[in-house]
Motif scaffolding. Structure first.
Motif, PDB file in Angstrom:
ATOM      1  N   GLY A  76       0.789  -1.220   0.000  1.00 26.65           N
ATOM      2  CA  GLY A  76       0.000   0.000   0.000  1.00 26.65           C
ATOM      3  C   GLY A  76       0.823   1.274   0.000  1.00 26.65           C
ATOM      4  N   VAL A  77       1.990   1.241  -0.629  1.00 27.74           N
ATOM      5  CA  VAL A  77       2.849   2.420  -0.726  1.00 27.74           C
ATOM      6  C   VAL A  77       2.631   3.078  -2.083  1.00 27.74           C
ATOM      7  CG1 VAL A  77       5.217   3.270  -0.759  1.00 27.74           C
ATOM      8  CG2 VAL A  77       4.562   1.448   0.831  1.00 27.74           C
ATOM      9  N   VAL A  78       2.202   4.325  -2.070  1.00 29.39           N
ATOM     10  CA  VAL A  78       1.950   5.088  -3.290  1.00 29.39           C
ATOM     11  C   VAL A  78       3.179   5.950  -3.546  1.00 29.39           C
ATOM     12  CG1 VAL A  78       0.471   6.799  -4.399  1.00 29.39           C
ATOM     13  CG2 VAL A  78      -0.523   5.102  -2.840  1.00 29.39           C
ATOM     14  N   SER A  79       3.939   5.619  -4.586  1.00 26.72           N
ATOM     15  CA  SER A  79       5.217   6.297  -4.803  1.00 26.72           C
ATOM     16  C   SER A  79       5.362   6.766  -6.233  1.00 26.72           C
ATOM     17  CB  SER A  79       6.386   5.355  -4.473  1.00 26.72           C
ATOM     18  OG  SER A  79       6.314   4.185  -5.262  1.00 26.72           O
ATOM     19  N   ALA A  80       6.119   7.855  -6.399  1.00 28.15           N
ATOM     20  CA  ALA A  80       6.415   8.402  -7.727  1.00 28.15           C
ATOM     21  C   ALA A  80       7.825   7.979  -8.110  1.00 28.15           C
ATOM     22  CB  ALA A  80       6.288   9.921  -7.713  1.00 28.15           C
ATOM     23  N   LYS A  81       7.971   6.695  -8.448  1.00 28.78           N
ATOM     24  CA  LYS A  81       9.314   6.213  -8.745  1.00 28.78           C
ATOM     25  C   LYS A  81       9.248   4.934  -9.561  1.00 28.78           C
ATOM     26  CE  LYS A  81       9.974   3.243  -4.688  1.00 28.78           C
ATOM     27  NZ  LYS A  81      10.831   2.944  -3.526  1.00 28.78           N
ATOM     28  N   PHE A  82      10.409   4.528 -10.036  1.00 28.26           N
ATOM     29  CA  PHE A  82      10.608   3.237 -10.675  1.00 28.26           C
ATOM     30  C   PHE A  82      11.638   2.464  -9.849  1.00 28.26           C
ATOM     31  CE2 PHE A  82       9.426   6.197 -14.038  1.00 28.26           C
ATOM     32  CZ  PHE A  82       8.375   5.516 -14.635  1.00 28.26           C
ATOM     33  N   ARG A  83      11.805   1.195 -10.183  1.00 33.59           N
ATOM     34  CA  ARG A  83      12.843   0.417  -9.503  1.00 33.59           C
ATOM     35  C   ARG A  83      14.217   1.024  -9.760  1.00 33.59           C
ATOM     36  NH1 ARG A  83      14.646  -5.292 -11.492  1.00 33.59           N
ATOM     37  NH2 ARG A  83      16.282  -5.805 -10.022  1.00 33.59           N
ATOM     38  N   ARG A  84      14.442   1.524 -10.979  1.00 34.68           N
ATOM     39  CA  ARG A  84      15.707   2.180 -11.308  1.00 34.68           C
ATOM     40  C   ARG A  84      15.609   3.666 -10.992  1.00 34.68           C
ATOM     41  NH1 ARG A  84      17.154   0.518 -17.341  1.00 34.68           N
ATOM     42  NH2 ARG A  84      18.874   1.980 -16.938  1.00 34.68           N
ATOM     43  N   SER A  85      16.730   4.239 -10.575  1.00 34.85           N
ATOM     44  CA  SER A  85      16.747   5.661 -10.231  1.00 34.85           C
ATOM     45  C   SER A  85      16.762   6.510 -11.497  1.00 34.85           C
ATOM     46  CB  SER A  85      17.984   5.978  -9.386  1.00 34.85           C
ATOM     47  OG  SER A  85      19.159   5.943 -10.192  1.00 34.85           O
ATOM     48  N   PHE A  86      16.362   7.766 -11.347  1.00 32.34           N
ATOM     49  CA  PHE A  86      16.382   8.684 -12.481  1.00 32.34           C
ATOM     50  C   PHE A  86      17.820   9.027 -12.887  1.00 32.34           C
ATOM     51  CE2 PHE A  86      12.244   9.449 -10.438  1.00 32.34           C
ATOM     52  CZ  PHE A  86      11.430   9.075 -11.502  1.00 32.34           C
ATOM     53  N   VAL A  87      18.741   9.022 -11.934  1.00 29.85           N
ATOM     54  CA  VAL A  87      20.152   9.226 -12.262  1.00 29.85           C
ATOM     55  C   VAL A  87      20.630   8.104 -13.184  1.00 29.85           C
ATOM     56  CG1 VAL A  87      22.493   9.346 -11.337  1.00 29.85           C
ATOM     57  CG2 VAL A  87      20.616  10.465 -10.120  1.00 29.85           C
ATOM     58  N   ASP A  88      20.256   6.881 -12.858  1.00 28.01           N
ATOM     59  CA  ASP A  88      20.637   5.734 -13.682  1.00 28.01           C
ATOM     60  C   ASP A  88      20.009   5.842 -15.073  1.00 28.01           C
ATOM     61  OD1 ASP A  88      21.556   3.198 -14.473  1.00 28.01           O
ATOM     62  OD2 ASP A  88      19.759   2.228 -13.715  1.00 28.01           O
ATOM     63  N   LEU A  89      18.741   6.238 -15.126  1.00 34.03           N
ATOM     64  CA  LEU A  89      18.074   6.370 -16.428  1.00 34.03           C
ATOM     65  C   LEU A  89      18.742   7.450 -17.278  1.00 34.03           C
ATOM     66  CD1 LEU A  89      14.320   6.044 -15.385  1.00 34.03           C
ATOM     67  CD2 LEU A  89      15.778   4.309 -16.443  1.00 34.03           C
ATOM     68  N   SER A 105       6.293   9.385 -13.663  1.00 31.95           N
ATOM     69  CA  SER A 105       6.177   8.935 -12.273  1.00 31.95           C
ATOM     70  C   SER A 105       5.263   9.850 -11.469  1.00 31.95           C
ATOM     71  CB  SER A 105       7.563   8.842 -11.626  1.00 31.95           C
ATOM     72  OG  SER A 105       8.101  10.119 -11.353  1.00 31.95           O
ATOM     73  N   ARG A 106       5.387  11.128 -11.666  1.00 33.02           N
ATOM     74  CA  ARG A 106       4.532  12.080 -10.955  1.00 33.02           C
ATOM     75  C   ARG A 106       3.093  12.034 -11.477  1.00 33.02           C
ATOM     76  NH1 ARG A 106       7.593  15.478  -7.774  1.00 33.02           N
ATOM     77  NH2 ARG A 106       5.939  17.040  -7.659  1.00 33.02           N
ATOM     78  N   ASP A 107       2.954  11.855 -12.791  1.00 34.48           N
ATOM     79  CA  ASP A 107       1.616  11.730 -13.367  1.00 34.48           C
ATOM     80  C   ASP A 107       0.878  10.519 -12.799  1.00 34.48           C
ATOM     81  OD1 ASP A 107       2.022  13.981 -14.910  1.00 34.48           O
ATOM     82  OD2 ASP A 107       2.435  12.879 -16.769  1.00 34.48           O
ATOM     83  N   SER A 108       1.634   9.455 -12.494  1.00 32.86           N
ATOM     84  CA  SER A 108       0.987   8.246 -11.989  1.00 32.86           C
ATOM     85  C   SER A 108       0.316   8.497 -10.637  1.00 32.86           C
ATOM     86  CB  SER A 108       2.001   7.097 -11.887  1.00 32.86           C
ATOM     87  OG  SER A 108       2.902   7.271 -10.808  1.00 32.86           O
ATOM     88  N   VAL A 109       0.956   9.271  -9.773  1.00 30.96           N
ATOM     89  CA  VAL A 109       0.362   9.591  -8.479  1.00 30.96           C
ATOM     90  C   VAL A 109      -0.838  10.517  -8.668  1.00 30.96           C
ATOM     91  CG1 VAL A 109       0.757  10.637  -6.215  1.00 30.96           C
ATOM     92  CG2 VAL A 109       2.537   9.224  -7.266  1.00 30.96           C
ATOM     93  N   ASP A 110      -0.701  11.498  -9.555  1.00 32.79           N
ATOM     94  CA  ASP A 110      -1.827  12.392  -9.837  1.00 32.79           C
ATOM     95  C   ASP A 110      -3.007  11.606 -10.413  1.00 32.79           C
ATOM     96  OD1 ASP A 110      -0.301  14.529  -8.986  1.00 32.79           O
ATOM     97  OD2 ASP A 110       0.279  15.154 -11.011  1.00 32.79           O
ATOM     98  N   HIS A 111      -2.715  10.612 -11.242  1.00 30.51           N
ATOM     99  CA  HIS A 111      -3.773   9.776 -11.826  1.00 30.51           C
ATOM    100  C   HIS A 111      -4.504   9.004 -10.745  1.00 30.51           C
ATOM    101  CE1 HIS A 111      -5.123   5.942 -13.765  1.00 30.51           C
ATOM    102  NE2 HIS A 111      -5.625   6.803 -14.632  1.00 30.51           N
ATOM    103  N   LEU A 112      -3.771   8.484  -9.775  1.00 32.11           N
ATOM    104  CA  LEU A 112      -4.414   7.761  -8.680  1.00 32.11           C
ATOM    105  C   LEU A 112      -5.327   8.686  -7.871  1.00 32.11           C
ATOM    106  CD1 LEU A 112      -2.935   5.134  -6.303  1.00 32.11           C
ATOM    107  CD2 LEU A 112      -4.033   7.125  -5.326  1.00 32.11           C
ATOM    108  N   THR A 113      -4.826   9.860  -7.505  1.00 29.45           N
ATOM    109  CA  THR A 113      -5.647  10.761  -6.697  1.00 29.45           C
ATOM    110  C   THR A 113      -6.865  11.253  -7.480  1.00 29.45           C
ATOM    111  OG1 THR A 113      -4.243  12.646  -7.294  1.00 29.45           O
ATOM    112  CG2 THR A 113      -3.690  11.477  -5.273  1.00 29.45           C
ATOM    113  N   ALA A 114      -6.703  11.458  -8.798  1.00 31.16           N
ATOM    114  CA  ALA A 114      -7.845  11.864  -9.623  1.00 31.16           C
ATOM    115  C   ALA A 114      -8.898  10.760  -9.666  1.00 31.16           C
ATOM    116  CB  ALA A 114      -7.380  12.215 -11.030  1.00 31.16           C
TER     117      ALA A 114
END
Length: 434
Positions: A76-89, A105-114
């Protein structure tokens, strides 16, 4: 057909409110529809919602009851991330690609709250309380600070806060950490309540959700796709496969099952804490992770400590995995040594070779969305919805998530050996403090 897992004897099943939940029945006849969605997790339900919004008659097929898979078992953790870091990407694919993935990643959290607002899902325990990464040694802390500085300077991140050792101790009640990094764009949710509420909302809109209806075969014929279940056949013009870590349940998901490695994630929940401990441990009830290679996560739910992590393979719960979790928990929180464990459960995480979700097409009529690598509470719903938009002819930019072809795991037959070797290596390095 692989046997379905038993319903998880989880904290979520203890606390989910089913009083207003819709009743879902198995498919018992042949039906025609515009779109069939295979899998009633977050990805499948959000895709079904998107297809229905486009005016398409949509049927969802689920192999077991609602919540039998990862969407009903996770932490139940709602996070704006991937398994890989953005530095790595950025290092692998360039800064502009990392910037787009950051936006996703940020859109995904906004999509959930919407979605919560759209369907008035106010009783699913969602709280945007932030996530705290707790550094277990100075090198990990310095790395977290360096990464945060890069995110701020390069991607414009504004919601990161460096916390000192004392601040992290006040946040957690543990002296096991040397500092931490707090991210605002994160939260927690009751995952099974969220899934159940979403399924009920879609059913009330006329979307047919059929449980206990595993898809045994998928065949393209005569401009349609035929999906055979034990109770009937669905004939659809398009199909979205959203079976994730459970793609190997039947031969219908064989191609997808070779693109992910199911890795068992285990969780334990304590009894309700005594008032003094409840006040001391995790008083702000955020989500928390640590920085060891065999990363553990923890949070507080209704006065209980929930503690989880990866580290097991196989089709059934592993007592050894639960014992490891209990030892890790009491190492971080010695105050919990005498607090009984009330619940133990687990579920499969779908790991991909490159650590990123995958969405694309198997054929002109069959799409898929899988591989959320243990960070899918927000991301899987977003990707499912975006893939459905793509299948209805809308332009969609999923960046690295979009695949031209299926991306099987290399040396798939040796996946279990490889995962065990990596797990053993990580545990050894953690034990040595490296």
């Amino acid at each position: 057909m692989t046997q379905l897992p038993s319903p998880a004897a989880s904290l979520w099943r203890d606390t989910v409110d089913t009083s207003a939940a819709a009743e879902f029945l198995a498919l018992d006849r042949d039906v025609d529809c515009d779109v069939a969605v295979v899998g009633a997790g977050y990805a499948g339900l959000h895709a079904a919602m998107t297809f229905a919004d486009a005016g398409l008659d949509t049927v969802v097929l689920e192999a077991g009851p609602i919540g039998i898979g990862g969407s009903g078992r996770n932490g139940g953790v709602v996070s704006a991330k991937f398994r890989r870091s953005f530095v790595d990407l950025a290092s692998s694919h360039g800064v502009e690609t990392a910037r787009r993935m950051y936006a996703i990643s940020r859109d995904s959290v906004d999509h959930l709250t919407a979605t919560l607002d759209r369907f008035d899902l106010t009783d699913v325990g969602f709280q945007k309380v932030g996530a705290l990464k707790c550094a277990h040694n100075r090198r990990a802390f310095d790395h977290a600070v360096e990464e945060a500085t890069w995110l701020q300077d390069t991607l414009g991140e504004t919601g990161l806060h460096v916390l000192s050792r004392d601040a992290v101790e006040a946040e957690t009640g543990s002296r096991d950490f040397v500092g931490g990094m707090l991210q605002d764009q994160a939260g927690t949710i009751q995952p099974l309540s969220y899934l159940s509420g979403l399924a009920t909302a879609l059913s009330n809109r006329g979307i047919s959700i059929r449980t206990q209806s595993p898809v045994l075969s998928v065949t393209e014929a005569g401009g349609h796709v035929l999906l055979q279940t034990p109770g009937g056949c669905v004939r659809a013009r398009q199909v979205l496969m959203a079976t994730n870590a459970y793609s190997s349940l039947t031969s219908a998901g064989k191609a997808l099952s070779r693109c992910v490695v199911p890795f068992r994630s285990a969780m334990i929940a304590t009894d309700i804490l005594p008032p003094s401990l409840n006040a001391k441990l995790l008083p702000k009830a955020r989500s928390y992770t640590e920085t060891r290679r065999m990363m553990r996560w923890f949070r507080k739910v209704d006065g209980r400590i929930l503690f989880g992590g990866r580290g097991a393979l196989g089709a059934v719960d592993s007592p050894a995995a639960f014992h490891r979790l209990e030892r890790a928990m009491t190492a971080i929180f010695p105050d919990l040594r005498d607090v009984p464990i009330a619940r133990r459960w687990s579920g499969h995480v779908a790991l991909t070779f490159d650590g990123l979700p995958q969405a694309g097409s198997i054929s002109d009529r069959i799409g898929y969305a899988i591989g959320f690598n243990g960070a899918g509470v927000a991301m899987s719903g977003y990707v499912g919805a975006q893939q459905a938009r793509r299948m209805t002819g809308h332009p969609v930019d999923l960046s690295l998530i979009a695949r031209g072809n299926l991306a099987p795991v290399p040396f798939f037959a040796f996946r279990a050996i490889g995962v065990r070797a990596v797990t053993f290596g990580y545990e050894t390095l953690d034990a040595l403090g490296l």
